[in-house]
Scaffold this active site. Structure first.
Site, PDB file in Angstrom:
ATOM      1  N   THR A  31      31.037  27.480 101.725  1.00  0.00           N
ATOM      2  CA  THR A  31      31.956  26.381 101.283  1.00  0.00           C
ATOM      3  C   THR A  31      30.804  25.332 100.961  1.00  0.00           C
ATOM      4  O   THR A  31      31.305  24.570 100.158  1.00  0.00           O
ATOM      5  CB  THR A  31      32.841  25.932 102.436  1.00  0.00           C
ATOM      6  N   GLN A 104      29.855  39.201 104.720  1.00  0.00           N
ATOM      7  CA  GLN A 104      31.429  39.321 104.116  1.00  0.00           C
ATOM      8  C   GLN A 104      31.437  38.798 102.662  1.00  0.00           C
ATOM      9  O   GLN A 104      32.391  38.841 101.981  1.00  0.00           O
ATOM     10  CB  GLN A 104      32.570  39.063 104.871  1.00  0.00           C
ATOM     11  N   HIS A 122      31.376  43.872 101.575  1.00  0.00           N
ATOM     12  CA  HIS A 122      32.390  43.487 100.514  1.00  0.00           C
ATOM     13  C   HIS A 122      31.699  43.591  99.070  1.00  0.00           C
ATOM     14  O   HIS A 122      32.581  42.873  98.338  1.00  0.00           O
ATOM     15  CB  HIS A 122      32.900  42.214 101.060  1.00  0.00           C
ATOM     16  N   CYS A 130      31.322  51.541  85.799  1.00  0.00           N
ATOM     17  CA  CYS A 130      32.459  52.250  85.066  1.00  0.00           C
ATOM     18  C   CYS A 130      33.369  52.923  86.166  1.00  0.00           C
ATOM     19  O   CYS A 130      32.648  53.711  86.905  1.00  0.00           O
ATOM     20  CB  CYS A 130      31.852  52.893  84.103  1.00  0.00           C
ATOM     21  N   CYS A 133      32.603  56.890  84.485  1.00  0.00           N
ATOM     22  CA  CYS A 133      31.320  57.845  84.540  1.00  0.00           C
ATOM     23  C   CYS A 133      30.256  57.178  85.537  1.00  0.00           C
ATOM     24  O   CYS A 133      29.303  57.582  85.793  1.00  0.00           O
ATOM     25  CB  CYS A 133      30.861  57.545  83.223  1.00  0.00           C
ATOM     26  N   CYS A 154      33.458  50.586  79.257  1.00  0.00           N
ATOM     27  CA  CYS A 154      32.332  51.483  79.174  1.00  0.00           C
ATOM     28  C   CYS A 154      32.367  52.057  77.884  1.00  0.00           C
ATOM     29  O   CYS A 154      33.858  52.418  77.440  1.00  0.00           O
ATOM     30  CB  CYS A 154      32.284  52.140  80.233  1.00  0.00           C
ATOM     31  N   CYS A 156      32.468  55.070  77.272  1.00  0.00           N
ATOM     32  CA  CYS A 156      33.304  56.202  77.893  1.00  0.00           C
ATOM     33  C   CYS A 156      34.631  56.100  77.958  1.00  0.00           C
ATOM     34  O   CYS A 156      35.607  57.089  77.870  1.00  0.00           O
ATOM     35  CB  CYS A 156      32.690  56.968  79.126  1.00  0.00           C
ATOM     36  N   SER A 194      36.152  33.587 110.522  1.00  0.00           N
ATOM     37  CA  SER A 194      36.899  33.552 111.662  1.00  0.00           C
ATOM     38  C   SER A 194      37.394  34.802 112.337  1.00  0.00           C
ATOM     39  O   SER A 194      38.237  35.193 113.353  1.00  0.00           O
ATOM     40  CB  SER A 194      38.481  33.061 110.916  1.00  0.00           C
ATOM     41  N   ASN A 218      31.576  28.088 114.106  1.00  0.00           N
ATOM     42  CA  ASN A 218      32.581  28.436 113.251  1.00  0.00           C
ATOM     43  C   ASN A 218      33.510  27.107 113.448  1.00  0.00           C
ATOM     44  O   ASN A 218      33.710  26.621 114.587  1.00  0.00           O
ATOM     45  CB  ASN A 218      33.467  29.505 113.226  1.00  0.00           C
TER      46      ASN A 218
END
Ligand code: ZN
Length: 253
Positions: A31, A104, A122, A130, A133, A154, A156, A194, A218
């Site tokens: 942040t 994260q 994450h 893609c 493929c 893509c 494809c 958190s 935190n």
């Protein structure tokens, strides 16, 4: 609550004594770099339906909505700069005082600050793939396509999905590696999360049960504060600054 000097001193001492320390970070770390916490009250989730715009099902159903909502935010993340928290963790790793970072966050700021071992559970905004493929694409190509044709596709025919974990998707393989590594950790330094998002939050009680010292920094209380050896409640950048100074005074940084 103001940061208490003795808590900083204690955290600095525990960090100096650790031999296998890991950091676990969340949105609060970014942040200060101008990246909003998407899950906090008043955050983005209050403005839209997260299920629709951020799930793999929604992506497949309405890719245009996904790209129009997310792409400029991803681009903003790419332009953000690491802050004192990112730099402190990178410095501790560079000095051999920390094994690495489990994050994260998808913004890539830990790597850009110089952290080398970073598990991005994450995903991240550097690239995409893609869905058909699995062909890989740099984010610049995805942004360019999105800006010129509304979606990224893509040759494809498959849609190109940024390498971020959407609701309804499994975590990245990085999570399994983080889970293994933290079983051997003797210290877990939690920053800016958190600890409500599973299974990532589960790393904390597990490491604690296996004997690791836990430091939690935190702004808000977390469900694991009572299990922590030190809780640092306050602005994270200020915490990083004080901690960096305490470690220098102690001759460790
Ligand atoms: Zn393809």
């Amino acid at each position: 609550m103001a940061l208490e000097g003795h808590a900083i001193e204690r955290a600095a001492r525990l960090l100096s004594e650790a031999r296998a320390a890991w950091a676990l970070t969340g949105a609060g770390v970014s942040t200060a770099s101008g990246i909003p916490d998407f899950r906090s009250p008043g955050g983005l989730w209050d403005l839209c339906d997260p299920e629709e715009v951020s799930s793999i099902g929604g992506f497949r159903r309405k890719p245009e909505a996904f790209y129009s909502f997310w792409m400029w935010r991803f681009r903003h993340m790419e332009q953000a700069r690491p802050n004192a928290v990112h730099f402190l963790l990178a410095k501790l790793e560079g000095q051999g005082r920390m094994c690495g970072v489990i994050t994260q966050n998808i913004d890539g700021l830990h790597r850009r600050a110089g952290s080398r071992t970073v598990f991005e559970v994450h995903g991240h905004v550097r690239s995409g793939a893609c869905l058909l493929c699995r062909g890989a694409y740099p984010m610049a190509e995805i942004v360019h396509q999105t800006e010129t044709q509304g979606i990224a596709q893509c040759p494809c025919g498959g849609l190109i999905k940024p390498d971020v974990v959407l609701f309804g998707e499994d975590l990245r393989p990085d999570f399994g590696r983080a889970w293994e590594e933290t079983a051997r950790a003797d210290l877990l330094f939690v920053l800016g999360t958190s600890l409500t998002v599973w299974p990532v939050a589960g790393i904390v009680p597990r490491a604690s049960a296996l004997g690791a010292t836990v430091i939690i920094a935190n702004r808000e209380p977390t469900p694991y504060d009572a299990q922590a050896d030190v809780v640092l409640r306050g602005d994270l950048v200020e915490t990083a600054r004080l901690l960096g100074a305490a470690l220098t005074v102690n001759g460790d940084a």
